[in-house]
Design an enzyme around this catalytic site. Structure first.
Site, mmCIF file in Angstrom:
data_model
loop_
_atom_site.group_PDB
_atom_site.id
_atom_site.type_symbol
_atom_site.label_atom_id
_atom_site.label_comp_id
_atom_site.label_asym_id
_atom_site.label_seq_id
_atom_site.Cartn_x
_atom_site.Cartn_y
_atom_site.Cartn_z
ATOM 1 N N LYS A 192 0.848 -1.198 0.000
ATOM 2 C CA LYS A 192 0.000 0.000 0.000
ATOM 3 C C LYS A 192 0.882 1.245 0.000
ATOM 4 O O LYS A 192 1.580 1.536 0.965
ATOM 5 C CB LYS A 192 -0.917 0.039 1.232
ATOM 6 C CG LYS A 192 -1.977 1.134 1.077
ATOM 7 C CD LYS A 192 -2.577 1.598 2.355
ATOM 8 C CE LYS A 192 -1.745 2.602 3.072
ATOM 9 N NZ LYS A 192 -1.577 3.888 2.375
ATOM 10 N N GLY A 244 7.321 4.640 8.142
ATOM 11 C CA GLY A 244 6.462 5.802 8.356
ATOM 12 C C GLY A 244 6.680 6.362 9.746
ATOM 13 O O GLY A 244 7.774 6.229 10.311
ATOM 14 N N SER A 245 5.642 6.940 10.297
ATOM 15 C CA SER A 245 5.792 7.628 11.577
ATOM 16 C C SER A 245 5.899 6.630 12.730
ATOM 17 O O SER A 245 5.355 5.528 12.670
ATOM 18 C CB SER A 245 4.600 8.556 11.805
ATOM 19 O OG SER A 245 3.413 7.802 11.847
ATOM 20 N N THR A 246 6.562 7.063 13.798
ATOM 21 C CA THR A 246 6.691 6.222 14.990
ATOM 22 C C THR A 246 5.307 5.938 15.575
ATOM 23 O O THR A 246 5.038 4.835 16.053
ATOM 24 C CB THR A 246 7.608 6.915 16.014
ATOM 25 O OG1 THR A 246 8.912 7.011 15.429
ATOM 26 C CG2 THR A 246 7.718 6.139 17.310
ATOM 27 N N GLU A 247 4.445 6.917 15.491
ATOM 28 C CA GLU A 247 3.084 6.761 16.032
ATOM 29 C C GLU A 247 2.371 5.565 15.377
ATOM 30 O O GLU A 247 1.829 4.695 16.067
ATOM 31 C CB GLU A 247 2.343 8.057 15.735
ATOM 32 C CG GLU A 247 1.015 8.206 16.379
ATOM 33 C CD GLU A 247 0.265 9.396 15.769
ATOM 34 O OE1 GLU A 247 0.894 10.196 15.042
ATOM 35 O OE2 GLU A 247 -0.947 9.478 16.007
ATOM 36 N N GLY A 249 3.797 3.213 13.595
ATOM 37 C CA GLY A 249 4.608 2.017 13.845
ATOM 38 C C GLY A 249 4.221 1.350 15.153
ATOM 39 O O GLY A 249 4.070 0.127 15.240
ATOM 40 N N GLU A 266 10.472 0.746 10.167
ATOM 41 C CA GLU A 266 11.476 1.783 9.895
ATOM 42 C C GLU A 266 10.781 3.107 10.137
ATOM 43 O O GLU A 266 9.944 3.522 9.347
ATOM 44 C CB GLU A 266 11.969 1.637 8.446
ATOM 45 C CG GLU A 266 13.360 2.214 8.270
ATOM 46 C CD GLU A 266 13.326 3.683 7.908
ATOM 47 O OE1 GLU A 266 13.355 4.500 8.859
ATOM 48 O OE2 GLU A 266 13.253 4.011 6.729
ATOM 49 N N CYS A 300 13.709 10.411 6.750
ATOM 50 C CA CYS A 300 13.705 9.879 8.122
ATOM 51 C C CYS A 300 15.074 10.013 8.763
ATOM 52 O O CYS A 300 15.175 10.204 9.965
ATOM 53 C CB CYS A 300 13.225 8.441 8.136
ATOM 54 S SG CYS A 300 14.085 7.414 6.953
ATOM 55 N N GLU A 400 10.545 15.185 15.557
ATOM 56 C CA GLU A 400 10.877 15.131 14.139
ATOM 57 C C GLU A 400 10.027 16.184 13.414
ATOM 58 O O GLU A 400 8.804 16.161 13.506
ATOM 59 C CB GLU A 400 10.533 13.730 13.614
ATOM 60 C CG GLU A 400 10.899 13.514 12.187
ATOM 61 C CD GLU A 400 10.654 12.079 11.740
ATOM 62 O OE1 GLU A 400 9.612 11.505 12.105
ATOM 63 O OE2 GLU A 400 11.503 11.530 11.021
HETATM 64 P P1 NAI Z 1 2.111 7.930 8.482
HETATM 65 O O1 NAI Z 1 2.964 7.103 9.343
HETATM 66 O O2 NAI Z 1 0.728 8.207 8.929
HETATM 67 O O3 NAI Z 1 2.014 7.301 7.016
HETATM 68 C C1 NAI Z 1 2.859 6.335 6.488
HETATM 69 C C2 NAI Z 1 2.048 5.234 5.833
HETATM 70 O O4 NAI Z 1 1.278 4.550 6.807
HETATM 71 C C3 NAI Z 1 1.054 5.711 4.790
HETATM 72 O O5 NAI Z 1 1.019 4.779 3.735
HETATM 73 C C4 NAI Z 1 -0.252 5.707 5.537
HETATM 74 O O6 NAI Z 1 -1.368 5.557 4.721
HETATM 75 C C5 NAI Z 1 -0.089 4.499 6.416
HETATM 76 N N1 NAI Z 1 -0.924 4.483 7.617
HETATM 77 C C6 NAI Z 1 -1.403 5.540 8.319
HETATM 78 N N2 NAI Z 1 -2.121 5.105 9.376
HETATM 79 C C7 NAI Z 1 -2.091 3.751 9.340
HETATM 80 C C8 NAI Z 1 -2.646 2.733 10.161
HETATM 81 N N3 NAI Z 1 -3.357 3.017 11.240
HETATM 82 N N4 NAI Z 1 -2.403 1.455 9.831
HETATM 83 C C9 NAI Z 1 -1.677 1.151 8.757
HETATM 84 N N5 NAI Z 1 -1.139 2.065 7.945
HETATM 85 C C10 NAI Z 1 -1.339 3.361 8.224
HETATM 86 O O7 NAI Z 1 2.869 9.292 8.234
HETATM 87 P P2 NAI Z 1 2.197 10.687 7.807
HETATM 88 O O8 NAI Z 1 0.976 10.976 8.594
HETATM 89 O O9 NAI Z 1 2.071 10.686 6.347
HETATM 90 O O10 NAI Z 1 3.322 11.701 8.290
HETATM 91 C C11 NAI Z 1 3.317 12.167 9.618
HETATM 92 C C12 NAI Z 1 4.709 12.257 10.165
HETATM 93 O O11 NAI Z 1 5.291 10.969 10.195
HETATM 94 C C13 NAI Z 1 5.680 13.067 9.342
HETATM 95 O O12 NAI Z 1 5.591 14.422 9.569
HETATM 96 C C14 NAI Z 1 6.983 12.491 9.784
HETATM 97 O O13 NAI Z 1 7.365 13.067 11.013
HETATM 98 C C15 NAI Z 1 6.674 11.041 9.996
HETATM 99 N N6 NAI Z 1 7.027 10.219 8.817
HETATM 100 C C16 NAI Z 1 8.187 9.522 8.861
HETATM 101 C C17 NAI Z 1 8.579 8.799 7.756
HETATM 102 C C18 NAI Z 1 9.840 8.029 7.752
HETATM 103 O O14 NAI Z 1 10.350 7.706 6.690
HETATM 104 N N7 NAI Z 1 10.367 7.658 8.880
HETATM 105 C C19 NAI Z 1 7.805 8.782 6.534
HETATM 106 C C20 NAI Z 1 6.558 9.486 6.611
HETATM 107 C C21 NAI Z 1 6.224 10.188 7.712
#
Ligand code: NAI
Length: 800
Positions: A192, A244-247, A249, A266, A300, A400
């Site tokens: 996804k 994606g985000s730690t939250e 994760g 990650e 990240c 972050e």
């Molecule tokens: P996110 O963690 O919400 O999104 C990343 C992925 O997870 C997207 O594909 C999203 O659709 C999916 N996702 C969201 N909620 C989910 C759930 N409950 N279950 C399964 N999948 C889910 O990140 P977001 O909201 O786009 O960005 C927010 C913050 O997260 C950023 O400002 C940044 O601080 C951090 N982030 C860190 C990343 C990294 O590479 N470490 C990448 C993206 C965001």
């Protein structure tokens, strides 16, 4: 404009990359994109959809289908049906497919780069020169792993159906990092993409189909977090890989706990960028530009915390400000810009809000004069930003920001630099700048980070593992260690599920809770904490029974406080982690020798408590001695590697101890399971807090004297007897415990995984499978050693 004007101002005109081909491709999907399931497009034009926009203009690029339960079901079913044949096809066949994907990416590099820049907003210079070439490299590299899989990973099999959820900052590169190893090693995938940036994944799916990838091997379901959650919860998924985000994760860790799904995370970072006073300051300034203004800082592992040695801090910040004035923010497809657009209005608002906290907390926010005004008028743009004068505890230092915002601080001594660098809940990457090689290589091992760059930053390669520690997640992507994340050991997988908890000897006429007040004459085996025998805090004891039901003695009933004391003792025994592997090997040999001197006594104890025949009991003791010798053997042989990526320099892949690890032993094989779990952990420098087998804990308490006479330093092995579930809970929740190995039941596995979410500690559990502790394939050697460490990759300049 005249040439003279350009020479005067060093300004230059826009040089836009052509977008005709990309627009023509989008036009073929004007009715909307569907999901790519089982080799076909499903759900295009449905009402449940959302837009993917160009962040530099805010205009819609395409309509994207929102994945439903039925879509996720169909994708998982397709992946399941394809997995057997895909695995059975063999590594050589899969290698050809990955090679075909690599070639396809190279042939369509320009289209992929343009689509990526349009959808994400990042400069075309980056997509063209960094993202897309790395994507191709990833498929080439993993085609190679597929080719040699049968010999290199002979004791492993594919995990099965893998669910992959990726973010928007490197949409195509993250897809490649995820699917290349998964597919190479015989898994099938449901991926996804992030809702902001699904287009390059959809284009890739089209290219993969054209390249002849069999239907069902790769499935792409688009949607937001709710679609992601459907994939996370799907019972047909064997493993989840998330970036994606730690939250989110954390949420995934909790939701998958006990499900048996493998997991790699990650997550975020707040990585230090350390500049010593003897660094090449001009090179370091360019490093900062790469560290925090590459991809608009939406990285990240961005070097977002600049730490400069006091003597050069002012000069360095001055140089940096001058450099900031020359950075150009503009249209992503302009080949002459340094920074493009922020991915979406929500992210821009988040950056602005966090920068506002800096000002409120006393910081000074700097942007080059006119920088804001020079940003394009429409779309999501934010200029390079520097924050000075904030305290280490300020929000912008801890959180972050995920934008082009650098926070600075200074330090006096190398020790202070390390202390400030490690003062973070994250541990993804770090960058060290010094012309003194001795200093740089002294600092690198002290940094809590999965990746360290010396005099460089943001270098990536398919052969070099990437991933973090602490709240930056666990697992590695890339390299050999990344391959293991998509494999599982055959020896464990073959074992049956425990149908019922292993029978414990019947307890005759014991009080209901099996807990007695401490008898006046102390006949109870105590706990073993910090190298000393310690009375349990609650002063309670648990009876132990012989297999024939007779009382066999008592052990202390440890509680939360005892675990906390044991963890503190283990924390204090840091010298063990720093000791040489030669030293650790000697101690393990000595342990083996001392156990063998008391073999008869241990055999009798095992026989009494478990009902094993004298031969069986003796076999367990002998196997335990052999395990200690095997761990001693590996202590100085389970070593790192040197990668030679196609970039200047080498990367040292160094296995590092996790730190303090909790071990909960299963009820069976009380001595052998204990030794099989503890020996590899301490061989590689961890300190442990062990909860021995409940029914036969006396076997473990008999080990105190062996430990005491074997030169095991105080605090390296701590033993707390008591109720496994209660003690495991405290270990799992403890923030100073870095890893938890919990064996014995499905219930224990669930508890360990669920409660480890606080500091995202690494867990190793049996998911209720009864491991055959006598089988070397299952319980000795690299299988467990791999889990006792995490690989740190240190990139150092080398050669021209
Ligand atoms: P996110 O963690 O919400 O999104 C990343 C992925 O997870 C997207 O594909 C999203 O659709 C999916 N996702 C969201 N909620 C989910 C759930 N409950 N279950 C399964 N999948 C889910 O990140 P977001 O909201 O786009 O960005 C927010 C913050 O997260 C950023 O400002 C940044 O601080 C951090 N982030 C860190 C990343 C990294 O590479 N470490 C990448 C993206 C965001």
């Amino acid at each position: 404009m005249s040439v003279a004007h350009y020479m005067d101002t060093m300004d230059y005109a826009p040089a836009p990359e052509g977008s005709g081909e990309a627009k023509a491709w989008l036009a073929t999907h004007a009715a909307g994109f569907g999901h790519f399931i089982n080799g076909a497009w499903v759900g295009a034009g449905r009402a449940e959809s959302f837009s993917s926009n160009d962040p530099s203009t805010g205009k819609r690029l395409a309509r994207i289908a929102q994945g439903s339960q039925a879509d996720v079901d169909a994708a998982v079913a397709a992946a399941r049906a394809a997995q057997g044949p895909w695995a059975a096809a063999g590594g050589a066949v899969r290698a050809r497919h990955l090679y075909a994907l690599a070639r396809m990416v190279q042939r369509h590099a320009r289209l992929l780069a343009v689509v990526e820049s349009m959808d994400n907003g990042k400069p075309i210079r980056e997509t063209r020169d960094i993202d897309v070439p790395l994507v191709a490299r990833h498929f080439y590299h993993h085609a190679g792993w597929a080719q040699v899989q049968a010999t290199e990973f002979a004791d492993q099999r594919p995990v099965g159906v893998v669910g992959q959820i990726i973010p928007w900052n490197f949409p195509l590169l993250m897809l490649a990092w995820k699917i290349a190893p998964a597919l190479a090693l015989g898994n099938t995938v449901v991926l996804k993409p992030a809702e902001y940036t699904p287009l390059s994944a959809l284009l890739f799916a089209e290219l993969a189909a054209a390249a002849g990838l069999p239907a069902g091997v790769l499935n792409i379901v688009t949607g937001d977090g709710t679609t992601g959650a459907l994939l996370v919860d799907h019972p047909g998924v064997d493993k989840l890989a998330f970036t994606g985000s730690t939250e989110v994760g954390r949420l995934i860790r909790e939701r998958t706990a006990g499900s048996g799904k493998a997991l790699t995370l990650e997550l975020g970072g707040k990585s230090p960028f350390i500049v010593f006073d003897d660094a090449d300051l001009d090179a370091a300034v360019e490093g900062v530009v790469d560290a925090i203004w590459f991809n608009q800082g939406q990285v990240c592992c961005a070097g977002s915390r600049l730490l400069v040695q006091e003597g050069v801090a002012e000069r360095f910040i001055g140089k940096l400000k001058r450099r900031m004035a020359a950075l150009r923010v503009g249209a992503p497809l302009d080949k002459a810009i340094d920074m493009g657009a922020i991915v979406a209005p929500e992210q821009l608002a988040r950056i602005r809000a966090l920068v506002a906290t800096a000002a409120a907390e006393g910081g000074t926010v700097y942007q080059a004069p006119g920088a804001e005004a020079a940003c394009p008028g429409e779309g999501c743009f934010y200029p390079p930003t520097l924050i000075t004068g904030v305290q280490p505890g300020a929000t912008v230092v801890r959180e972050e920001i995920f934008g082009p915002v650098l926070v600075t601080g200074s330090f006096r001594t190398p020790d202070e630099a390390v202390m400030l660098a490690n003062n973070s809940r994250y541990g993804l990457s770090a960058s060290v700048w010094s012309e003194n090689i001795g200093l740089a290589l002294d600092i690198a091992p002290k940094l809590v980070a999965g990746v360290v760059w010396v005099n460089a930053t943001n270098l990536f390669d398919a052969a070099v593992g990437f991933g973090g520690t602490r709240e930056s997640g666990f697992g590695r992507e890339g390299g050999r260690e990344g391959c293991y994340e998509y494999l599982k050991p055959i020896a464990w997988d073959e074992r049956p599920l425990r149908s019922a908890p292993v029978a414990t000897p019947a307890a005759p006429a014991a009080p209901a809770a099996n807990v007695f007040a401490m008898p006046p004459i102390d006949r109870t085996a105590k706990l073993f904490i910090g190298g000393k025998q310690a009375r349990p805090d609650g002063n309670h004891a648990l009876p132990q029974f012989a297999a024939d039901g007779h009382p066999a003695g008592e052990v202390g009933a440890g509680n939360r406080k005892d675990i906390r004391n044991a963890v503190a003792a283990a924390r204090g025994a840091e010298g063990w982690t720093k000791a040489t592997s030669h030293n650790r090997a000697q101690v393990l040999y000595y342990l083996g020798e001392n156990l063998s001197a008391r073999a008869d006594e241990f055999a009798r104890r095992i026989g009494t408590l478990t009902g094993a025949t004298p031969e069986q009991a003796r076999a367990e003791v002998d196997a335990s001695i052999a395990r200690l010798f095997t761990a001693a053997a590996w202590a100085d042989k389970y070593e790192g590697r040197v990668h030679q990526p196609p970039l200047r320099g080498v990367a040292l892949a160094l296995p590092e101890a996790l730190g303090v690890v909790g071990v909960v032993c299963p009820p069976e094989a009380p001595l052998l399971a204990f030794v099989s779990l503890v020996a590899p952990l301490i061989a590689l420098g961890n300190r442990v807090v062990v909860v021995p087998s409940g029914p036969a804990a006396l076997v473990a308490t008999d080990l105190y004297q062996v430990l005491e006479t074997s030169d095991v330093p105080a605090g390296v092995v701590n033993i707390v007897t008591g109720d496994a579930l209660t003690l495991a809970r405290t270990l799992a929740e403890h923030d100073d415990v870095d890893g938890l190995w919990a064996f014995g039941s499905a219930e224990l596995s669930t508890l360990a995984e669920k409660l480890s979410v606080g500091n995202l500690k690494r867990t190793l559990v049996d998911h209720g499978r009864a491991i055959d502790w006598f089988d070397d394939r299952a319980a000795a050697g690299p299988l467990l050693l791999r889990h006792a460490v995490q690989v740190k990759n240190v990139w150092i300049p080398y050669g021209e």
